[in-house]
Scaffold this motif. Sequence first.
Motif, PDB file in Angstrom:
ATOM      1  N   GLY A  35       0.813  -1.195   0.000  1.00 49.04           N
ATOM      2  CA  GLY A  35       0.000   0.000   0.000  1.00 49.04           C
ATOM      3  C   GLY A  35       0.851   1.250   0.000  1.00 49.04           C
ATOM      4  O   GLY A  35       1.986   1.265   0.485  1.00 49.04           O
ATOM      5  N   GLY A  51      -4.329   1.631   6.290  1.00 45.66           N
ATOM      6  CA  GLY A  51      -5.408   1.313   5.371  1.00 45.66           C
ATOM      7  C   GLY A  51      -5.621  -0.186   5.261  1.00 45.66           C
ATOM      8  O   GLY A  51      -5.150  -0.979   6.083  1.00 45.66           O
ATOM      9  N   ARG A  70     -14.280   0.113   4.149  1.00 40.56           N
ATOM     10  CA  ARG A  70     -13.210   0.746   3.383  1.00 40.56           C
ATOM     11  C   ARG A  70     -12.887  -0.113   2.167  1.00 40.56           C
ATOM     12  O   ARG A  70     -12.849  -1.341   2.244  1.00 40.56           O
ATOM     13  CB  ARG A  70     -11.947   0.936   4.232  1.00 40.56           C
ATOM     14  N   SER A  72     -10.068  -0.173  -1.227  1.00 41.65           N
ATOM     15  CA  SER A  72      -8.876   0.418  -1.833  1.00 41.65           C
ATOM     16  C   SER A  72      -8.516  -0.342  -3.100  1.00 41.65           C
ATOM     17  O   SER A  72      -8.557  -1.577  -3.137  1.00 41.65           O
ATOM     18  CB  SER A  72      -7.700   0.383  -0.851  1.00 41.65           C
ATOM     19  N   ASN A 453      -2.829   4.439  -4.944  1.00 40.26           N
ATOM     20  CA  ASN A 453      -4.062   3.832  -4.438  1.00 40.26           C
ATOM     21  C   ASN A 453      -5.189   4.843  -4.468  1.00 40.26           C
ATOM     22  O   ASN A 453      -4.981   6.042  -4.249  1.00 40.26           O
ATOM     23  CB  ASN A 453      -3.900   3.357  -2.990  1.00 40.26           C
ATOM     24  N   ALA A 455      -8.654   5.225  -2.260  1.00 35.39           N
ATOM     25  CA  ALA A 455      -9.278   4.691  -1.066  1.00 35.39           C
ATOM     26  C   ALA A 455     -10.641   5.350  -0.862  1.00 35.39           C
ATOM     27  O   ALA A 455     -10.787   6.564  -1.009  1.00 35.39           O
ATOM     28  CB  ALA A 455      -8.416   4.929   0.158  1.00 35.39           C
TER      29      ALA A 455
END
Length: 458
Positions: A35, A51, A70, A72, A453, A455
């Motif tokens: 990440g 994350g 969440r 991502s 990324n 998110a």
Amino acid sequence: MRKHTKLAIGLLGVPLMAASGFAWSTEGLRLEGYGAVSRAMGGTALAQDVGVAGMMVNPATLSMAPEGRRFSLGADVITADIVNEDLTTGEQVRSSDRGQNRGPYVAPQIGYTVNRGDWAFGVGAFALGGLGTEYGSDSFLSDGTSGTATGLENSSRLLVVDIPFALSFRVNESLSIGATVDAVWSGMNLNLLLGANQVGSLIADGRVSGSLLGTLATLPALDGAHLSFTREHPLSSGADAWGVSGRLGLSWRASDNTRVGAAYNFGTRLNDLQGDAVLTAVDLVAGQIPIKGHVEITDFQMPASLGFGVTHELRDHWRVSLDVSRVFWRDVLKDIHVGFTSDGGDDLNLVVPQNYKDQTIVAVGSAYSIGDWVLRAGYRHGTEVVPDRDLFVTLPVTPTRILSTGFSYRLSTRSQIDFAYSHNLEIDRSNPQNTNTGNPVRTTESQDNFVLNYALNF
């Protein structure tokens, strides 16, 4: 198995399609962080919320997220510059401008988590690690021991994809514990020419056996042997296997400003990598003699690791992190065991020395928030994994010093983009032996890697 491999990886969707050209060497065989948040801070992730990618290092950190879900989606972009020089002849070959799959390379990152009360759940798909080179077919690496050109490829590609199913539980306001159960897929492509002198060294060390050894001995002027198992395909490799792994972690708030984390990552339990292959005997008199068959790489595993970390809030908008990890390479890569069985039933077994050493990694990182931005930087240092005498130019594992930086930008109250850039400082090493190299070879390598990324919180 290959049919099931294609189906299972295909279910991961478009992000894995980007991995078709994946090939690089990193920290041993592993990425230096998962990440963009972690990567920008030197790969630190044991004692902070990085994350959804936190499930790849310490799943207990998933409990740090607020109530909700969440998601991502992102990718690693890898650009490696590897130069090999034959110290006997002075010839050079550069990996970055050779072959069909030259960089930049792209690897997937996708994850989803849910936080409900004291529980957090997650699932994802991440590139756990890999390595690779593309040297083409017209360099000194494609010459036999006599110096005669063979026109045979020298290249490699290893991709290890980790699919974690994560669970985290908040025991109290200070302590969280977490675990994952991981499905792991590994695929390898390899084109490798061993000169007759290298084959002779392996035989002298008792590292070659099988009925095909007698066949090679009858050739009038053996100049080398070439092994090839490669598929030019985005979702499969010349030899592959499925297996399992997992990790345990905890996160403890020692004070209002300090959090401590620890995690143990279990080594993989992969089946033997298998696939179709061609063994080509190169003889100065008889020419090239290809033998079709089946290859099996026995007990090729990724290592276990143990890590401890601490994150401290210096101010409301400024934090620093320190992670220290031990990676147990010695348990899994003393040798590479390669077995080849021809369609006619004859066999050849190679035991290639690697003698990997356990690796200690120290990583530091810092993050500073200002408005909608979070600015990050870090440094990561690891001890060397493989001795000079066992370096393989087609299996480079040399980077040990990594600088990183990056940022997050909040697009809205629910979404943000995360970016990281890491530079593996150039390292220069030489292999003086002739088991893994025909002549003494000097290898220099550096990398410029990127992570992006998107998110979303909802």
